[in-house]
Design an enzyme around this catalytic site. Structure first.
Site, PDB file in Angstrom:
ATOM      1  N   HIS A  45       0.842  -1.197   0.000  1.00  0.00           N
ATOM      2  CA  HIS A  45       0.000   0.000   0.000  1.00  0.00           C
ATOM      3  C   HIS A  45       0.880   1.251   0.000  1.00  0.00           C
ATOM      4  CE1 HIS A  45      -2.755   2.848   2.359  1.00  0.00           C
ATOM      5  NE2 HIS A  45      -3.383   2.633   1.213  1.00  0.00           N
TER       6      HIS A  45
ATOM      7  N   HIS B  56      -0.308  10.951  -2.173  1.00  0.00           N
ATOM      8  CA  HIS B  56      -1.636  10.623  -1.654  1.00  0.00           C
ATOM      9  C   HIS B  56      -2.459  11.846  -1.292  1.00  0.00           C
ATOM     10  CE1 HIS B  56      -4.593   9.604   1.486  1.00  0.00           C
ATOM     11  NE2 HIS B  56      -4.748   8.481   0.791  1.00  0.00           N
TER      12      HIS B  56
HETATM   13  O1  G3P Z   1      -6.732   1.703  -2.763  1.00  0.00           O
HETATM   14  C1  G3P Z   1      -6.821   1.343  -1.429  1.00  0.00           C
HETATM   15  C2  G3P Z   1      -6.509   2.504  -0.523  1.00  0.00           C
HETATM   16  O2  G3P Z   1      -5.264   3.029  -0.897  1.00  0.00           O
HETATM   17  C3  G3P Z   1      -7.553   3.586  -0.553  1.00  0.00           C
HETATM   18  O3  G3P Z   1      -7.414   4.525   0.448  1.00  0.00           O
HETATM   19  O4  G3P Z   1      -6.755   6.686   1.370  1.00  0.00           O
HETATM   20  O5  G3P Z   1      -5.109   4.858   1.352  1.00  0.00           O
HETATM   21  O6  G3P Z   1      -5.756   5.990  -0.754  1.00  0.00           O
HETATM   22  P1  G3P Z   1      -6.206   5.554   0.602  1.00  0.00           P
HETATM   23 CA    CA Z   2      -4.511   4.729  -2.263  1.00  0.00          CA
END
Ligand code: G3P
Ligand code: CA
Length: 236
Positions: free
Chosen positions: A14, A55
């Site tokens: 992630h 992000h």
């Molecule tokens: O794509 C899964 C996750 O990354 C979505 O939430 O806020 O971490 O981008 P976020």
């Molecule tokens: Ca994400």
């Protein structure tokens, strides 16, 4: 070239491997790959016509800058420190770095990202089976679908304020990407019955990952792919 869904239960880095390297940086993606992640996830925004990998809408948490990401010129943005001397990468740089070694989930953050993203993927002849496009903003997935239907899509959800299976099916998506608090077994089963994979974010506890694997989840997004893979391997 490794296809995105290349095995039963995917461990997806992630934003790279943020437990061990700055998130959404080339170093972090290389770390995730080195740790054995099956795929990486990243967040893409459009800034001054360029697809950048970051992000937040604000610079403060992850860079040496402050204020809104889209308030800076590309040069100024690229001059910032995104952690350990890394800079905010371009999507193209990440594609270059990964070079088909693992799958890439490109999360389309914000309006206007779908068109330029699929244009870049096509221009680079990126193999569709190695890519998964996702977005909370499903309009971006519709744009991606009409511009480049060959790149697979996942409908991404925060709260489940509508039927995820119906929404994903209407988008021609192959997966539903769910927040861990909403990934109830019945939802996962309904997705499976409709031929959809379920991916769950963000899962850092191996016990939780094992439970999700048992109910048929196809993979998890984790901040610590190395430790997670080690823990899961111990259970096999
Ligand atoms: O794509 C899964 C996750 O990354 C979505 O939430 O806020 O971490 O981008 P976020
Ligand atoms: Ca994400």
């Amino acid at each position: 070239m490794r296809s995105f869904f290349h095995r039963n239960f995917l461990c997806i880095g992630h934003r790279g491997s943020p437990s061990t390297a700055p998130e959404n940086t080339l170093r972090g993606f290389e770390q995730a790959i080195g740790d054995g992640a099956d795929a990486i996830e990243l967040d893409v925004q459009l800034v001054a016509g360029a697809l950048v990998v970051i992000h937040d809408e604000e610079l403060d948490r992850t860079t040496s800058g402050s204020g809104r990401v889209d308030a800076l010129s590309l040069d100024l943005l690229r001059g910032l420190d995104a952690g350990d001397g890394e800079r905010v990468p371009l999507l193209e740089e990440v594609l270059e770095l990964v070079a088909g070694r693992v799958g890439i989930n490109v999360e389309l953050k914000g309006p206007g990202t779908a068109g330029p993203t699929v244009e870049l993927l096509r221009a680079r002849a990126e193999a569709p089976e190695g890519i998964l496009l996702s977005a909370f903003e499903h309009r971006e997935l519709e744009i991606a679908r009409s511009a480049a239907p060959e790149y697979p899509r996942a409908a991404l959800f925060g709260r489940l304020d509508r039927d995820p299976v119906r929404a994903a099916t209407a988008l021609g998506a192959i997966a539903v990407n769910l927040h861990r608090r909403t990934a109830a077994p019945a939802v996962v089963q309904a997705a499976r019955d409709a031929g959809l994979a379920t991916l769950v974010y963000t899962v850092n506890d191996p016990t939780e990952a094992l439970k999700l694997r048992r109910v048929g989840v196809a993979g998890i997004f984790t901040d610590c792919p190395g430790a997670m893979l080690e823990a899961l391997a111990a259970e096999d």
